[in-house]
Design an enzyme around this catalytic site. Structure first.
Site, PDB file in Angstrom:
ATOM      1  CB  CYS A   5      55.815  43.723  35.223  1.00 15.21           C
ATOM      2  SG  CYS A   5      54.150  43.384  34.654  1.00 15.21           S
ATOM      3  CB  CYS A   8      53.907  45.812  37.838  1.00 16.95           C
ATOM      4  SG  CYS A   8      53.601  44.131  38.416  1.00 16.95           S
ATOM      5  CG  ASN A  87      46.349  36.107  23.937  1.00 11.31           C
ATOM      6  OD1 ASN A  87      45.584  35.317  23.405  1.00 11.31           O
ATOM      7  ND2 ASN A  87      46.424  37.376  23.586  1.00 11.31           N
ATOM      8  N   GLY A  93      50.383  33.342  22.422  1.00 11.38           N
ATOM      9  CA  GLY A  93      50.314  34.695  21.890  1.00 11.38           C
ATOM     10  C   GLY A  93      50.441  35.786  22.939  1.00 11.38           C
ATOM     11  CG  HIS A  98      50.629  41.832  35.263  1.00  6.69           C
ATOM     12  ND1 HIS A  98      51.205  42.572  36.281  1.00  6.69           N
ATOM     13  CD2 HIS A  98      49.332  41.657  35.624  1.00  6.69           C
ATOM     14  CE1 HIS A  98      50.297  42.829  37.216  1.00  6.69           C
ATOM     15  NE2 HIS A  98      49.145  42.282  36.840  1.00  6.69           N
ATOM     16  CG  HIS A 100      46.613  40.888  29.853  1.00  6.30           C
ATOM     17  ND1 HIS A 100      47.921  40.464  29.983  1.00  6.30           N
ATOM     18  CD2 HIS A 100      46.339  40.855  28.534  1.00  6.30           C
ATOM     19  CE1 HIS A 100      48.409  40.210  28.783  1.00  6.30           C
ATOM     20  NE2 HIS A 100      47.467  40.429  27.883  1.00  6.30           N
ATOM     21  CG  HIS A 102      42.888  40.811  25.334  1.00 12.57           C
ATOM     22  ND1 HIS A 102      43.514  41.854  24.693  1.00 12.57           N
ATOM     23  CD2 HIS A 102      43.869  39.948  25.685  1.00 12.57           C
ATOM     24  CE1 HIS A 102      44.816  41.633  24.651  1.00 12.57           C
ATOM     25  NE2 HIS A 102      45.068  40.476  25.242  1.00 12.57           N
TER      26      HIS A 102
END
Ligand code: AMP
Ligand code: ZN
Length: 113
Positions: A5, A8, A87, A93, A98, A100, A102
């Site tokens: 990942c 990671c 997303n 999208g 992992h 997250h 934005h």
């Protein structure tokens, strides 16, 4: 930790990033392909794939990430607000699997995103 990942690896410092914040649970760094004058990614240290696979054990972590967003947006230069985008899954999208968040700010940060 997922060996393959990308985020990671960024969490562990194995891949460089422009880190702007870190604590025991969360790191934040600048998106490498910024879509707005301020474009941060808030990432839990724990490998959680997306909101689709998150569970009740992540409730406080999700709250912590959301409440961190205004502080980091302001510190990075937002003056009159910001946008949060998460997303989830290929249909949502998501490209890095992992979880997250934005955080986008600046003139019209929604354009082209
Ligand atoms: P998403 O489409 O929501 O999965 O977003 C993944 C985001 O990660 C994109 O906006 C990419 O520009 C960003 N990204 C990919 N690789 C890196 C990296 N090495 N450092 C910072 N941001 C990255
Ligand atoms: Zn991961």
């Amino acid at each position: 930790m997922d060996e393959n990942c990308l985020f990671c690896k960024i969490v562990r410092g194995q891949i460089p990033s422009s880190r702007v914040y870190e604590d025991a649970d969360i790191i934040a760094f600048k998106d490498i392909h910024a879509k707005a004058p301020v474009h941060l990614l808030l990432v839990p240290r724990e490998h959680v794939e997306s909101l689709i696979t998150a569970g009740p054990q992540h409730e406080s972590l999700m709250g912590k990430m959301l409440l961190l967003a205004p502080r980091l947006a302001r510190e990075q230069g937002s003056v009159d607000g910001f946008r949060v985008v998460v997303n989830n899954g290929p249909g949502g999208g998501q490209e890095v699997f992992h979880l997250h968040m934005h955080v986008l700010a600046g003139p019209r940060p929604w354009k082209g995103f």
